[in-house]
Design a protein around this motif. Structure first.
Motif, PDB file in Angstrom:
ATOM      1  N   CYS A  16       5.171 -79.489 -58.043  1.00 47.74           N
ATOM      2  CA  CYS A  16       4.975 -78.901 -56.727  1.00 47.74           C
ATOM      3  C   CYS A  16       3.476 -78.703 -56.540  1.00 47.74           C
ATOM      4  CB  CYS A  16       5.696 -77.558 -56.666  1.00 47.74           C
ATOM      5  SG  CYS A  16       5.229 -76.631 -55.216  1.00 47.74           S
ATOM      6  N   CYS A  53       7.561 -82.122 -52.041  1.00 46.85           N
ATOM      7  CA  CYS A  53       8.378 -81.079 -52.651  1.00 46.85           C
ATOM      8  C   CYS A  53       8.879 -80.166 -51.529  1.00 46.85           C
ATOM      9  CB  CYS A  53       7.514 -80.304 -53.641  1.00 46.85           C
ATOM     10  SG  CYS A  53       8.329 -78.831 -54.285  1.00 46.85           S
ATOM     11  N   CYS A 110      10.424 -77.103 -52.011  1.00 49.72           N
ATOM     12  CA  CYS A 110      10.762 -75.792 -52.573  1.00 49.72           C
ATOM     13  C   CYS A 110      10.397 -74.677 -51.583  1.00 49.72           C
ATOM     14  CB  CYS A 110      10.019 -75.601 -53.896  1.00 49.72           C
ATOM     15  SG  CYS A 110       8.297 -75.160 -53.690  1.00 49.72           S
ATOM     16  N   CYS A 122       6.743 -74.487 -50.772  1.00 48.99           N
ATOM     17  CA  CYS A 122       6.272 -75.547 -49.872  1.00 48.99           C
ATOM     18  C   CYS A 122       6.736 -75.271 -48.440  1.00 48.99           C
ATOM     19  CB  CYS A 122       6.749 -76.920 -50.349  1.00 48.99           C
ATOM     20  SG  CYS A 122       5.833 -77.475 -51.810  1.00 48.99           S
TER      21      CYS A 122
END
Ligand code: GLA
Ligand code: ZN
Length: 670
Positions: free
Chosen positions: A114, A154, A156, A159
């Motif tokens: 990430c 990414c 996540c 993010c």
């Protein structure tokens, strides 16, 4: 990259051989034999450099750098962020990427962290700082290699948060975002930034403005990550130049934006020779060399290429005799200041043990590949006078990342393939067949200084781009644009009031409809009675046919078939001191070759080879203050007879005949 010599070397992974010092001894001997002057170290060494968190172990690297230096070999030192050690992922699971379906990855692979994660950024900052403190002033270290082949995204929670922050900065208010993304469609209106999620197969895929902004964000976030690495090196006191290795046809990161943040562009070149004809592969590779050179309009570096076969392409084809030299030569011809390899030595195990290398599992210097590398080393020494020489181009092709993102993501006239890349390559190839150096520009580039610009399929117009084209043509330039251009703004919102947006008067026409053709369908572009000299009577065209309403423009060719037979397919319009051409359909290669030959002739752009270039021969030039270096290469399967400008031979045979894969450098005093 001064110093007057071309770099020759590649990625070297001594950390894999620390328990076999005799191997490392042999390496140095072989490197010297092959005239290796530079190696890249440390790309994937993190686990050996920091075996446990906060415990740094740099002595082995220092010894290797010292030994290389004593042997006259310089170092490009990498930051190790391309792959992380196990402890890091175990201790900070947030560094593991989450895919678009919202699944978190487990440890493994590389280039899969990430790039938002504060923990990852901090760990990278710490090791980069220490590397810079320890090696930033070592005389062997010539340059920093930031991470490796930045790629991927990414999804996540970190993010998502960063994306929302990025959007807030861009739009300020949620109303402005809704308006730009046209979210009234399907009632997808956002009430707040907190509701925004990245595009996902299990969620939103219908808002093109979101898709486009996500791509922009991922690209910006990658560049931001890279910049924080550069800052770490600088804060630790190293001012050595920085590069990062870019890739072929890699469109996830806007390379024009990235290039502004590095000192030197470098890239990894792995052509699949023999998959297509030599000429086709050479032209595709040439295009990417020219992209890399154009990013900073400066010499670049081919930092990776395979000395033999790769081991990741569908078929691992050996480089036949002469091919390694030709590959290296081609990079120099297009502006590289060196020819480097992946890899110096084959690993013993794991994924890349069968990838081509300067040295293989057998240590001897009597392998075919080692012989090829030695020959290449000799060649690079002979032509070292070109180091730092610039490429001057009067012709350019537009290739814009955001335009590609928008066009390919937008449900439009052909979802089975727009064949955009192919259409760009056709124009590029046509210009290159004329022996012209060609720069590759994006819409943010300055158009001034070019005589002829080809702009295939500029679907998205950046703010201000239309005005740039208008001034360019008004000022006397020749601009060729093709179908599906000027359709949407930077948020993928259709322009109202006719297209090509803000340029209908410059092209003297209005685009009205666009017909998608099935793969097996063809139309033709023709000129009954052949009224336009230099163009043939008819060419086939495929995939997309734009139907236009001419105003001031002169129709040079028309469609031959279908209900729009007889309507314009190629138009010319005088605007100010220049001329604008509109190509309505995706024509065959011969059309572009004839068109660009005619246009170059009309404005007096001449091929430096009197009599033109035989099929398959590449001609480029690089210049210093007082000399022009011409590079000729035969990428056809047969001998080519060539008449070149008068000059002194720097490399190759003094003869008009170039054998297949033969290379020649000629120097002409200015
Ligand atoms: C890329 C990577 C290298 C290596 C080569 C193999 O370019 O940067 O580490 O994996 O591919 O071709
Ligand atoms: Zn993330």
């Amino acid at each position: 990259m001064s110093g007057g010599y071309l770099l020759h070397g590649g990625d070297y992974n001594p950390e894999q051989w620390l328990d076999m010092p005799e191997v490392l001894e042999t390496d140095i001997v072989r490197f010297r034999e092959a005239k290796i002057n530079t190696v890249t170290l440390g790309v994937f060494s993190w686990a050996k450099l920091e075996p446990r968190e906060g415990e740094y172990s740099f002595a082995w690297l220092e010894q290797i750098i010292d030994r290389l230096y004593e042997n006259g070999i310089g170092v490009i030192l990498a930051t190790p962020s391309g792959a992380r050690p196990h402890w890091l992922a175990d201790r900070y699971p947030e560094v593991l990427r989450v895919n678009a379906s919202r699944q978190r990855m487990v440890f493994g692979g590389r280039h899969n962290h990430c790039l938002t994660s504060p923990a990852y950024r901090e760990k990278v900052r710490q090791i980069d700082t220490r590397l810079a403190e320890r090696f930033g002033h070592h005389p062997a270290v010539q340059m920093w290699h930031i991470s490796n082949e930045f790629s991927g995204d990414c999804h996540c929670p970190l993010c998502q948060e960063a994306f929302r922050g990025w959007l807030k900065k861009r739009y300020q208010t949620i109303e402005a975002l809704n308006e730009s993304w046209c979210t009234t469609f399907w009632s997808h209106t956002y009430d707040s930034f907190e509701q925004v999620e990245s595009p996902s197969p299990i969620g939103e895929r219908s808002i093109m403005g979101l898709e486009l902004d996500w791509k922009r964000f991922v690209s910006d976030q990658t560049i931001d990550f890279m910049e924080q690495e550069i800052r770490a090196l600088r804060s630790a006191g190293s001012d050595k130049p920085v590069t990062t290795n870019l890739m072929y046809r890699f469109l996830q990161v806007d390379y024009f934006k990235l290039a502004k943040k590095i000192d030197l562009v470098s890239w990894d070149n792995y052509p699949a020779w023999q998959r297509h004809t030599l000429e086709e592969t050479a032209q595709r590779t040439a295009f990417w060399h020219d992209v890399m050179r154009s990013l900073k309009k400066a010499p670049f570096l081919m930092i990776e290429s395979s000395p033999g076969a790769t081991n990741w392409q569908g078929v691992s084809k050996l480089k036949r005799p002469g091919m390694l030299r030709a590959t290296s030569f081609q990079s120099i011809a297009h502006g590289s200041d060196g020819a480097m390899y992946f890899q110096m030595r084959k690993s013993r195990g794991a994924e890349e043990k069968f990838h081509g290398a300067v040295l293989d599992h057998y240590d001897g210097n009597d392998t075919r590949t080692f012989g090829d590398v030695c020959e290449t080393g000799e060649m690079l020494e002979k032509i070292s006078a070109v180091t730092g020489a610039k490429t001057c181009a009067q012709a350019a092709v537009l290739y814009d990342w955001e335009n590609i993102w928008a066009m390919e993501g937008s449900a439009g006239p052909r979802n089975e393939g727009l064949h955009y890349q192919e259409s760009v390559e056709k124009s590029y190839r046509a210009l290159r067949r004329l022996g012209l150096n060609v720069d590759i520009l994006d819409q943010s580039s300055d158009l001034g200084g070019y005589r002829l610009i080809s702009a295939p399929m500029q679907y998205l117009f950046h703010p201000g781009f239309a005005q740039k084209v208008r001034s360019y043509v008004a000022g006397g330039g020749t601009f060729v644009m093709s179908y599906w251009s000027g359709v949407v703004d930077e948020s993928d919102r259709c322009f109202l009031g006719g297209t090509p947006h803000d340029l209908m008067d410059v092209f003297g026409l209005r685009s009205e409809e666009i017909d998608g053709l099935y793969d097996w369908e063809e139309n033709e572009i023709c000129q009954p009675g052949k009224t336009c000299a230099g163009l043939g009577e008819s060419y086939s065209c495929k995939y997309l046919c734009q139907i236009v309403k001419p105003a001031a423009a002169k129709t040079l060719m028309v469609y031959g078939k279908d209900f729009y037979a007889g309507t314009p397919a190629l138009l010319e319009n005088q605007y100010g001191k220049g001329t604008a051409y509109y190509v309505c359909a995706d024509a065959e290669q011969a059309f572009y070759e004839d068109l660009y030959r005619k246009l170059a002739g009309d404005i007096g752009l001449c091929c430096p080879a009197p009599g033109g270039l035989p099929e398959g021969v590449e001609l480029t030039s690089r210049e210093t203050a007082d000399r022009i270096f011409y590079f000729a290469q035969n990428f056809s399967e047969k001998e080519a007879v060539l008449s070149l400008p008068k000059g002194e031979i720097l490399y190759g045979k003094n003869s008009d005949v170039l054998k297949p894969l033969e290379n020649l450098v000629l120097v002409v005093k200015k």
